[in-house]
Design a protein around this motif. Structure first.
Motif, PDB file in Angstrom:
ATOM      1  N   SER A  47       0.827  -1.205   0.000  1.00 51.65           N
ATOM      2  CA  SER A  47       0.000   0.000   0.000  1.00 51.65           C
ATOM      3  C   SER A  47       0.867   1.263   0.000  1.00 51.65           C
ATOM      4  N   MET A  48       1.932   1.238   0.777  1.00 53.79           N
ATOM      5  CA  MET A  48       2.840   2.392   0.816  1.00 53.79           C
ATOM      6  C   MET A  48       3.505   2.601  -0.545  1.00 53.79           C
ATOM      7  N   ASP A  49       3.935   1.524  -1.170  1.00 58.24           N
ATOM      8  CA  ASP A  49       4.553   1.633  -2.492  1.00 58.24           C
ATOM      9  C   ASP A  49       3.550   2.170  -3.515  1.00 58.24           C
ATOM     10  N   ARG A  50       2.320   1.687  -3.454  1.00 57.40           N
ATOM     11  CA  ARG A  50       1.287   2.133  -4.377  1.00 57.40           C
ATOM     12  C   ARG A  50       1.019   3.633  -4.185  1.00 57.40           C
ATOM     13  N   ASP A  51       0.920   4.062  -2.912  1.00 57.18           N
ATOM     14  CA  ASP A  51       0.689   5.482  -2.630  1.00 57.18           C
ATOM     15  C   ASP A  51       1.864   6.342  -3.089  1.00 57.18           C
ATOM     16  N   LEU A  52       3.058   5.834  -2.937  1.00 53.02           N
ATOM     17  CA  LEU A  52       4.243   6.575  -3.369  1.00 53.02           C
ATOM     18  C   LEU A  52       4.241   6.769  -4.883  1.00 53.02           C
ATOM     19  N   LEU A  53       3.810   5.764  -5.616  1.00 51.09           N
ATOM     20  CA  LEU A  53       3.777   5.854  -7.068  1.00 51.09           C
ATOM     21  C   LEU A  53       2.640   6.775  -7.557  1.00 51.09           C
ATOM     22  N   ASN A  54       1.649   7.022  -6.725  1.00 54.26           N
ATOM     23  CA  ASN A  54       0.516   7.874  -7.111  1.00 54.26           C
ATOM     24  C   ASN A  54       0.711   9.340  -6.730  1.00 54.26           C
TER      25      ASN A  54
END
Length: 120
Positions: A110-117
């Motif tokens: 989830s953190m990686d996904r948020d970082l990419l967004n």
């Protein structure tokens, strides 16, 4: 890749192995000459854990079963000393540990996904 993924994955693998060992002990609790096993975890340099399955040779008792093909001349067989209550607690701890490591992986993802967004 974030090293925390590898740490959590090694934890999941360790708990899955521990659960398998405990289930195997319960399944073979009434099997003559079965060697009870344990999963021994150790830390790995750089993070994570490794697990090794070992036989517990001293943890057994003699039972009188003269009809068993595994019986000695006096009619006794060596039986594993499996305590069902201990194995049940072990299995609950393994499920909790596996679940906790899976939660770490979900959070990291989830953190990686948020970082990419994040907009540039």
């Amino acid at each position: 890749m974030n090293p925390a993924y590898n740490i959590a994955l090694s934890g999941m693998n360790a708990y899955a192995t521990r659960m398998g060992v405990s289930a195997n002990n319960v399944a073979n609790a009434q099997t003559p000459d079965y060697q009870k096993q344990e999963a021994v975890q150790s830390a790995v340099a750089g993070g994570g854990v490794s697990v090794e399955v070992q036989d517990i040779k001293a943890d057994s008792y003699e039972a009188y079963q003269p009809d068993s093909p595994a019986a000695n001349q006096q009619g006794y067989v060596t039986m594993p000393n499996v305590d069902y209550a201990t194995e049940a607690v072990e299995q609950r701890m393994d499920v909790a540990g596996y679940t906790a490591n899976a939660a770490v992986i979900r959070t990291l993802s989830s953190m990686d996904r948020d970082l990419l967004n994040i907009p540039a």
